[in-house]
Write an enzyme that holds these catalytic residues in place. Structure first.
Site, PDB file in Angstrom:
ATOM      1  N   ALA A  10      88.944  56.343  22.504  1.00 13.08           N
ATOM      2  CA  ALA A  10      89.669  55.398  21.481  1.00 13.08           C
ATOM      3  C   ALA A  10      89.182  55.509  20.231  1.00 13.08           C
ATOM      4  O   ALA A  10      89.662  55.037  19.403  1.00 13.08           O
ATOM      5  CB  ALA A  10      89.485  53.953  22.308  1.00 13.08           C
ATOM      6  N   ARG A  15      83.503  59.737  10.537  1.00 11.88           N
ATOM      7  CA  ARG A  15      83.014  60.992   9.659  1.00 11.88           C
ATOM      8  C   ARG A  15      83.560  62.011   9.614  1.00 11.88           C
ATOM      9  O   ARG A  15      83.403  63.166   9.153  1.00 11.88           O
ATOM     10  CB  ARG A  15      81.461  60.787  10.204  1.00 11.88           C
ATOM     11  CG  ARG A  15      80.612  59.539   9.863  1.00 11.88           C
ATOM     12  CD  ARG A  15      79.251  60.028   9.931  1.00 11.88           C
ATOM     13  NE  ARG A  15      78.864  60.117  11.358  1.00 11.88           N
ATOM     14  CZ  ARG A  15      77.783  60.680  11.806  1.00 11.88           C
ATOM     15  NH1 ARG A  15      77.040  61.674  11.286  1.00 11.88           N
ATOM     16  NH2 ARG A  15      77.733  60.796  13.031  1.00 11.88           N
ATOM     17  N   GLY A 138      70.998  56.003  22.125  1.00 11.43           N
ATOM     18  CA  GLY A 138      70.351  55.262  22.934  1.00 11.43           C
ATOM     19  C   GLY A 138      69.135  55.659  23.592  1.00 11.43           C
ATOM     20  O   GLY A 138      69.150  56.888  24.076  1.00 11.43           O
ATOM     21  N   ARG A 313     103.462  86.868  20.375  1.00  8.28           N
ATOM     22  CA  ARG A 313     103.619  85.437  20.525  1.00  8.28           C
ATOM     23  C   ARG A 313     104.389  84.643  21.767  1.00  8.28           C
ATOM     24  O   ARG A 313     104.804  85.442  22.894  1.00  8.28           O
ATOM     25  CB  ARG A 313     104.467  85.079  19.215  1.00  8.28           C
ATOM     26  CG  ARG A 313     103.703  85.699  18.043  1.00  8.28           C
ATOM     27  CD  ARG A 313     104.751  85.642  16.679  1.00  8.28           C
ATOM     28  NE  ARG A 313     105.451  84.261  16.859  1.00  8.28           N
ATOM     29  CZ  ARG A 313     106.768  84.362  16.182  1.00  8.28           C
ATOM     30  NH1 ARG A 313     107.397  85.465  15.530  1.00  8.28           N
ATOM     31  NH2 ARG A 313     107.283  82.894  15.824  1.00  8.28           N
ATOM     32  N   SER A 385     114.690 105.215  16.236  1.00  5.99           N
ATOM     33  CA  SER A 385     113.928 104.626  15.202  1.00  5.99           C
ATOM     34  C   SER A 385     114.934 103.889  14.211  1.00  5.99           C
ATOM     35  O   SER A 385     115.888 104.245  13.923  1.00  5.99           O
ATOM     36  CB  SER A 385     113.148 105.718  14.430  1.00  5.99           C
ATOM     37  OG  SER A 385     112.361 106.205  15.252  1.00  5.99           O
ATOM     38  N   ARG A 420     126.040 103.883  11.566  1.00  5.29           N
ATOM     39  CA  ARG A 420     125.300 104.459  10.475  1.00  5.29           C
ATOM     40  C   ARG A 420     126.312 105.242   9.517  1.00  5.29           C
ATOM     41  O   ARG A 420     127.431 105.703  10.346  1.00  5.29           O
ATOM     42  CB  ARG A 420     124.029 105.219  10.548  1.00  5.29           C
ATOM     43  CG  ARG A 420     124.284 106.503  11.440  1.00  5.29           C
ATOM     44  CD  ARG A 420     122.853 107.062  11.585  1.00  5.29           C
ATOM     45  NE  ARG A 420     123.279 108.309  12.083  1.00  5.29           N
ATOM     46  CZ  ARG A 420     122.384 109.035  13.048  1.00  5.29           C
ATOM     47  NH1 ARG A 420     121.222 108.626  13.073  1.00  5.29           N
ATOM     48  NH2 ARG A 420     122.681 110.266  13.263  1.00  5.29           N
TER      49      ARG A 420
HETATM   50  C1  UD1 Z   1      76.752  55.940  22.848  1.00  2.00           C
HETATM   51  C2  UD1 Z   1      75.665  55.122  23.499  1.00  2.00           C
HETATM   52  C3  UD1 Z   1      74.231  55.722  23.317  1.00  2.00           C
HETATM   53  C4  UD1 Z   1      74.281  57.193  23.631  1.00  2.00           C
HETATM   54  C5  UD1 Z   1      75.372  58.001  22.594  1.00  2.00           C
HETATM   55  C6  UD1 Z   1      75.509  59.397  22.999  1.00  2.00           C
HETATM   56  C7  UD1 Z   1      76.455  53.058  24.123  1.00  2.00           C
HETATM   57  C8  UD1 Z   1      76.364  51.629  23.858  1.00  2.00           C
HETATM   58  N1  UD1 Z   1      75.760  53.716  23.344  1.00  2.00           N
HETATM   59  O1  UD1 Z   1      76.432  55.419  21.406  1.00  2.00           O
HETATM   60  O2  UD1 Z   1      73.498  55.229  24.156  1.00  2.00           O
HETATM   61  O3  UD1 Z   1      72.978  57.818  23.080  1.00  2.00           O
HETATM   62  O4  UD1 Z   1      76.724  57.155  23.000  1.00  2.00           O
HETATM   63  O5  UD1 Z   1      76.209  59.956  22.082  1.00  2.00           O
HETATM   64  O6  UD1 Z   1      77.310  53.304  25.001  1.00  2.00           O
HETATM   65  N2  UD1 Z   1      84.484  54.498  22.697  1.00  2.00           N
HETATM   66  C9  UD1 Z   1      85.681  53.762  22.996  1.00  2.00           C
HETATM   67  N3  UD1 Z   1      86.141  52.569  22.869  1.00  2.00           N
HETATM   68  C10 UD1 Z   1      85.096  51.869  22.206  1.00  2.00           C
HETATM   69  C11 UD1 Z   1      83.882  52.347  21.825  1.00  2.00           C
HETATM   70  C12 UD1 Z   1      83.661  53.729  21.830  1.00  2.00           C
HETATM   71  O7  UD1 Z   1      86.573  54.677  23.611  1.00  2.00           O
HETATM   72  O8  UD1 Z   1      85.370  50.510  22.268  1.00  2.00           O
HETATM   73  C13 UD1 Z   1      84.182  55.929  22.672  1.00  2.00           C
HETATM   74  C14 UD1 Z   1      84.331  56.692  21.433  1.00  2.00           C
HETATM   75  O9  UD1 Z   1      85.272  57.010  21.258  1.00  2.00           O
HETATM   76  C15 UD1 Z   1      83.061  57.927  21.741  1.00  2.00           C
HETATM   77  C16 UD1 Z   1      82.494  57.011  22.698  1.00  2.00           C
HETATM   78  O10 UD1 Z   1      83.099  56.064  23.361  1.00  2.00           O
HETATM   79  O11 UD1 Z   1      83.927  58.785  22.343  1.00  2.00           O
HETATM   80  C17 UD1 Z   1      81.168  56.836  22.529  1.00  2.00           C
HETATM   81  O12 UD1 Z   1      81.211  55.800  21.323  1.00  2.00           O
HETATM   82  P1  UD1 Z   1      80.377  55.722  20.111  1.00  2.00           P
HETATM   83  O13 UD1 Z   1      80.673  54.665  19.264  1.00  2.00           O
HETATM   84  O14 UD1 Z   1      80.370  57.193  19.479  1.00  2.00           O
HETATM   85  O15 UD1 Z   1      78.935  55.396  20.621  1.00  2.00           O
HETATM   86  P2  UD1 Z   1      77.439  55.643  20.295  1.00  2.00           P
HETATM   87  O16 UD1 Z   1      77.293  54.557  19.339  1.00  2.00           O
HETATM   88  O17 UD1 Z   1      77.226  56.985  19.653  1.00  2.00           O
END
Ligand code: UD1
Ligand code: CA
Length: 448
Positions: A10, A15, A138, A313, A385, A420
């Protein structure tokens, strides 16, 4: 044990600096979310749920294309990974079995690693890794493989930040326990989010056992920037090349061959250098592809030879022992067994029967500026050809078209078609003409 797959996708991916949702950026010709589904797919999940939010419609469409059976859970506001999992579980309320949670932007988890996760007997299993640079991951607070809790970087003490065992984000837990644990999550933390990671402490409080399964850091590689996307592409290619070699494909220079997520190549296929496989290519055993070819959405059968410098293709289907030579382009073309198109041709929206020879420079004129039309050529025909086949047109079995013909009418089986201008020959006229021209040039030189 039944498995349900939950893919979190989601997030926006700020970035990436892109209008495209992060999980739709591609490696190996497929969106990141398809890689996550492919990795999880090796567990043969009974259910797959993808949580979408940013660019929901586009992501849902890409998911449907890769796996029409996958379910979509909407998370309009990204309130945290725990909240995201809760939305997914609402989609599969009666599922019984283990739930595996993956991220849509983490394409390299190996199927073996996911299997190890599902085989653990602990109540909650977290995939962890020793990070070379733990950064903002984490941290796993564990004794051996026994996991106590996960602390997010933002909330961690100095001592906890010194831990190098990190959370990949991948977890596995029984569906009903997971539903119970995410329901109890609170967002009283540094980010104000519902952290999925807090389910570990929640599970431990209730007396459940949590465990870490470890994998190589490389597998947990997430993609947050274009630079990471580019690195992920080369990592994907390296894996795909190694796998092809392992499967019995000969490659002269593997580093110059680019595969797609779904490329399928049979044993004893020989691949020359500098090849690009777009999505949807299958090559049967014993075929040969020479240098500098670009292939997408096509099937090449046993014994066929392609290239060098050929372009295949969408919708191209080659039967056995077909030969496609240099500077030949095929699109939506079905070529029968033993067909040869050796040089400089375009065959589009065409069907060609067995053992027919397509002369150099043949073009199917398939487009009239508004619509596409079909060319049908029978078996054992000989297309001279530089024949222009103005579609829609049919050339029968064993027919022959003269070189340089523009064929606008159907050619019956066994017929010779010439379209032709008739040749006119004037003996001695070239010599006279040259003399005249030279004399003229000499006269002009004197005048100047
Ligand atoms: C999360 C972990 C962290 C871990 C890291 C690894 C949590 C709280 N933290 O942190 O411990 O080391 O991933 O990469 O879980 N997403 C949603 N909905 C939300 C939030 C996130 O779908 O509401 C999805 C994001 O699109 C992404 C994934 O969950 O694909 C991780 O979310 P992100 O915000 O990147 O988590 P981190 O802060 O990196
Ligand atoms: Ca992340």
């Amino acid at each position: 044990m039944a498995v349900a797959l939950v893919v979190l996708a989601a997030g926006q991916g700020t970035r990436m600096n892109s209008d495209l949702p992060k999980v739709l950026h591609q490696i190996g010709g497929a969106p990141l979310v398809a890689h996550a589904l492919a990795a999880g797919g090796r567990l043969a999940p009974e259910k797959s749920v993808v949580v979408v939010g940013h660019g929901a419609e586009a992501v849902a469409k890409a998911v449907a294309k890769f796996d029409p059976e996958a379910e979509i859970a909407y998370q309009p506001e990204q309130l945290g990974t725990g909240h995201a999992v809760a939305q997914a579980l609402l989609q599969i309320p009666s599922f019984e079995g283990k739930v595996v949670v993956l991220y849509g932007d983490t394409p390299f988890i190996r199927p073996e690693t996911l299997e190890a996760l599902t085989e653990s007997t602990a109540d909650v299993v977290v995939l962890g890794f020793e990070a070379a640079d733990p950064g903002r991951y984490g941290r796993l607070v564990a004794t051996g493989d026994r996991l106590e809790r996960i602390v997010e970087y933002k909330d961690a003490t100095e001592a906890e930040r010194a831990i190098t065992l990190c959370n990949s984000g991948v977890i596995c837990c029984d569906a009903s326990l997971l539903a119970l644990l995410v329901r109890e999550l609170k967002n009283d933390n540094a980010a104000g989010e519902y952290y999925l990671t807090d389910i570990i402490a929640g599970a431990r409080e209730k007396g459940y056992v949590a465990e870490v399964v470890r994998c190589a850091e490389e597998e947990t590689l997430g993609i947050n920037t274009r630079a990471e996307l580019a690195r992920a592409e080369s990592l994907f290619q390296a894996r795909a090349r190694a796998e092809a070699l392992e499967n019995g494909v000969t490659m002269v220079d593997p580093a110059t061959v680019y595969f797609a997520l779904d490329t399928w190549i049979g044993r004893d296929v020989v691949l020359g250098p500098n090849l690009v496989f777009g999505p949807g290519v299958t090559v049967e055993s014993g075929a040969r592809i020479e240098a500098f070819c670009h292939l997408a959405d096509c099937h090449i059968s046993r014994g066929s030879t392609i290239g060098p410098f050929a372009r295949l293709r969408g919708g191209t289907e080659l039967a056995e022992d077909v030969h496609i030579g240099n500077f030949v382009e095929l699109k939506n073309a079905a070529l029968g067994e033993g067909v040869k198109a050796g040089h400089l041709s375009y065959l589009g929206d065409a069907v060609v029967g067995e053992r027919t020879n397509i002369g150099a420079g043949t073009v199917t004129c398939n487009y009239d500026g508004v619509s596409k039309h079909r060319t049908v050529i029978g078996a054992n025909a000989f297309i001279g050809s530089d024949t222009m086949l103005v579609a829609p047109v049919t050339v029968g079995d064993g027919a022959l078209t003269g070189s340089g013909s523009t064929i606008t009418e159907d050619v019956p089986a066994g017929a010779l078609a010439l379209g032709r201008a008739k040749q006119v020959t004037k003996p001695g006229l070239a010599t006279k003409l040259f003399e005249m021209l030279r004399a003229k040039k000499a006269a002009q030189g004197k005048g100047a």
